[in-house]
Motif scaffolding. Structure first.
Motif, PDB file in Angstrom:
ATOM      1  N   LEU A  84       0.931  -1.204  -0.174  1.00 48.98           N
ATOM      2  CA  LEU A  84       0.141  -0.035   0.046  1.00 48.98           C
ATOM      3  C   LEU A  84       0.803   1.143  -0.059  1.00 48.98           C
ATOM      4  N   PRO A  85       1.636   1.562  -1.016  1.00 53.51           N
ATOM      5  CA  PRO A  85       2.744   2.650  -0.880  1.00 53.51           C
ATOM      6  C   PRO A  85       2.163   3.975  -1.044  1.00 53.51           C
ATOM      7  N   TYR A  86       0.709   4.033  -1.316  1.00 51.15           N
ATOM      8  CA  TYR A  86       0.016   5.539  -1.102  1.00 51.15           C
ATOM      9  C   TYR A  86      -0.318   5.676   0.223  1.00 51.15           C
ATOM     10  N   ILE A  87      -0.369   4.837   0.952  1.00 53.66           N
ATOM     11  CA  ILE A  87      -0.453   5.177   2.322  1.00 53.66           C
ATOM     12  C   ILE A  87       0.728   5.810   3.215  1.00 53.66           C
ATOM     13  N   ILE A  88       0.704   6.905   3.740  1.00 50.32           N
ATOM     14  CA  ILE A  88       1.825   7.643   4.218  1.00 50.32           C
ATOM     15  C   ILE A  88       1.569   7.505   5.690  1.00 50.32           C
ATOM     16  N   ILE A  89       2.484   6.646   6.687  1.00 52.09           N
ATOM     17  CA  ILE A  89       2.519   6.588   7.953  1.00 52.09           C
ATOM     18  C   ILE A  89       3.065   7.651   8.625  1.00 52.09           C
ATOM     19  N   LYS A  90       2.308   8.317   9.727  1.00 50.97           N
ATOM     20  CA  LYS A  90       2.703   9.255  10.581  1.00 50.97           C
ATOM     21  C   LYS A  90       3.337   8.717  11.854  1.00 50.97           C
ATOM     22  N   SER A  91       2.646   7.761  12.307  1.00 50.57           N
ATOM     23  CA  SER A  91       3.300   6.944  13.666  1.00 50.57           C
ATOM     24  C   SER A  91       2.627   5.736  14.117  1.00 50.57           C
ATOM     25  N   ILE A  92       3.284   4.794  14.368  1.00 54.74           N
ATOM     26  CA  ILE A  92       3.030   3.431  14.860  1.00 54.74           C
ATOM     27  C   ILE A  92       3.341   3.462  16.321  1.00 54.74           C
ATOM     28  N   LYS A  93       2.642   3.154  17.219  1.00 51.81           N
ATOM     29  CA  LYS A  93       2.802   2.875  18.602  1.00 51.81           C
ATOM     30  C   LYS A  93       2.414   1.395  19.021  1.00 51.81           C
ATOM     31  N   ILE A  94       3.244   0.758  19.521  1.00 47.54           N
ATOM     32  CA  ILE A  94       2.762  -0.624  20.126  1.00 47.54           C
ATOM     33  C   ILE A  94       2.971  -1.028  21.409  1.00 47.54           C
ATOM     34  N   TYR A 106      -2.465  -9.271  25.446  1.00 47.44           N
ATOM     35  CA  TYR A 106      -3.000  -8.724  24.257  1.00 47.44           C
ATOM     36  C   TYR A 106      -1.913  -7.859  23.804  1.00 47.44           C
ATOM     37  N   LEU A 107      -1.796  -7.502  22.456  1.00 43.21           N
ATOM     38  CA  LEU A 107      -0.991  -6.664  21.800  1.00 43.21           C
ATOM     39  C   LEU A 107      -1.766  -5.332  21.141  1.00 43.21           C
ATOM     40  N   PHE A 108      -1.603  -4.234  21.551  1.00 47.35           N
ATOM     41  CA  PHE A 108      -2.338  -3.141  21.132  1.00 47.35           C
ATOM     42  C   PHE A 108      -1.404  -2.322  20.154  1.00 47.35           C
ATOM     43  N   ILE A 109      -1.918  -2.029  18.902  1.00 55.01           N
ATOM     44  CA  ILE A 109      -1.158  -1.170  18.013  1.00 55.01           C
ATOM     45  C   ILE A 109      -2.070  -0.094  17.489  1.00 55.01           C
ATOM     46  N   ASN A 110      -1.679   1.164  17.479  1.00 56.56           N
ATOM     47  CA  ASN A 110      -2.220   2.245  17.085  1.00 56.56           C
ATOM     48  C   ASN A 110      -1.396   2.808  15.925  1.00 56.56           C
ATOM     49  N   LEU A 111      -2.008   2.889  14.954  1.00 58.83           N
ATOM     50  CA  LEU A 111      -1.279   3.344  13.610  1.00 58.83           C
ATOM     51  C   LEU A 111      -2.041   4.689  13.017  1.00 58.83           C
ATOM     52  N   GLU A 112      -1.107   5.683  12.994  1.00 58.26           N
ATOM     53  CA  GLU A 112      -1.815   6.991  12.247  1.00 58.26           C
ATOM     54  C   GLU A 112      -1.097   7.147  11.284  1.00 58.26           C
ATOM     55  N   THR A 116      -3.067  10.454   1.437  1.00 57.59           N
ATOM     56  CA  THR A 116      -2.259  11.513   0.549  1.00 57.59           C
ATOM     57  C   THR A 116      -2.166  12.861   1.507  1.00 57.59           C
ATOM     58  N   GLU A 117      -1.086  13.803   0.828  1.00 52.97           N
ATOM     59  CA  GLU A 117      -0.718  14.836   1.522  1.00 52.97           C
ATOM     60  C   GLU A 117      -1.971  15.500   1.956  1.00 52.97           C
ATOM     61  N   GLN A 118      -3.076  15.782   1.159  1.00 49.86           N
ATOM     62  CA  GLN A 118      -4.026  16.684   1.199  1.00 49.86           C
ATOM     63  C   GLN A 118      -5.288  15.798   2.019  1.00 49.86           C
ATOM     64  N   GLU A 119      -5.013  14.710   2.127  1.00 48.98           N
ATOM     65  CA  GLU A 119      -6.241  13.950   3.158  1.00 48.98           C
ATOM     66  C   GLU A 119      -6.036  14.129   4.434  1.00 48.98           C
ATOM     67  N   ALA A 120      -7.209  13.953   5.436  1.00 44.86           N
ATOM     68  CA  ALA A 120      -6.886  13.949   6.760  1.00 44.86           C
ATOM     69  C   ALA A 120      -6.336  13.029   7.351  1.00 44.86           C
ATOM     70  N   THR A 125      -6.851   1.556  15.469  1.00 39.67           N
ATOM     71  CA  THR A 125      -6.247   0.904  16.636  1.00 39.67           C
ATOM     72  C   THR A 125      -6.737  -0.491  16.418  1.00 39.67           C
ATOM     73  N   LEU A 126      -5.637  -1.464  16.673  1.00 35.67           N
ATOM     74  CA  LEU A 126      -5.798  -3.035  16.283  1.00 35.67           C
ATOM     75  C   LEU A 126      -5.445  -3.534  17.897  1.00 35.67           C
ATOM     76  N   VAL A 127      -6.120  -4.575  18.120  1.00 39.99           N
ATOM     77  CA  VAL A 127      -6.083  -5.686  19.441  1.00 39.99           C
ATOM     78  C   VAL A 127      -5.953  -7.046  19.165  1.00 39.99           C
ATOM     79  N   SER A 128      -4.711  -7.722  19.315  1.00 40.57           N
ATOM     80  CA  SER A 128      -4.528  -9.117  19.265  1.00 40.57           C
ATOM     81  C   SER A 128      -4.379  -9.847  20.484  1.00 40.57           C
ATOM     82  N   ASN A 129      -5.074 -11.002  20.395  1.00 41.44           N
ATOM     83  CA  ASN A 129      -4.814 -11.879  21.603  1.00 41.44           C
ATOM     84  C   ASN A 129      -4.236 -13.228  21.409  1.00 41.44           C
ATOM     85  N   GLY A 130      -3.413 -13.111  19.960  1.00 45.80           N
ATOM     86  CA  GLY A 130      -2.586 -14.414  19.601  1.00 45.80           C
ATOM     87  C   GLY A 130      -3.618 -15.379  18.761  1.00 45.80           C
TER      88      GLY A 130
END
Length: 142
Positions: A84-94, A106-112, A116-120, A125-130
């Protein structure tokens, strides 16, 4: 939600189709759907695309070390960059500790990200229990 009119000139009303697999009406909606699909798919699960996906559920029971965070962060960035090269990652918190419920294993993943540069900015937020990984929150900030 509704579009009125028809080619014959008579007034008709059509509605968005709502069902098990809702349609995407904007680029952002489709990008979010594609991102969820990528993050919730285990590598080797998708036929003819063995590298598609991220090994989130493998990491749930690993020790909470900087190597865990760095490795999963890198794997998520590599997968998004490849598929998905069109997605610009701002931050990943794990994190493997829920700050509100004190849940363990549990594993919590928060991806901002942005599409595109013009979009919001959007945050997923993802949660995994294995055994299962699911999205628990999606927010958009303008």
């Amino acid at each position: 939600d509704h579009v009125s009119g028809s080619a014959s000139g008579t007034n008709t009303t059509t509605r968005k189709i709502i069902g098990k697999f809702p349609l995407s009406y904007t680029t952002e909606e489709q990008a979010l759907s594609n991102l969820k699909n990528l993050l919730l798919t285990y590598p080797g699960e998708r036929y003819m695309q063995p590298t598609f996906g991220v090994r989130i559920k493998d990491r749930v029971f690993e020790q909470n070390t900087p190597e865990l965070i760095i490795g999963l962060n890198r794997e998520i960035q590599d997968a998004i960059g490849t598929w998905l090269p069109y997605i610009i990652i701002k931050s990943i918190k794990i994190n493997n500790e829920d700050e509100y419920q004190n849940l363990t294993n549990y594993l919590f993943i928060n991806l901002e990200f942005k599409v595109t540069e013009q979009e919001a900015n959007q945050t997923i937020t993802l949660v995994s229990n294995g055994e299962q990984t699911t999205t628990v929150d999606v927010t958009t900030t303008y």
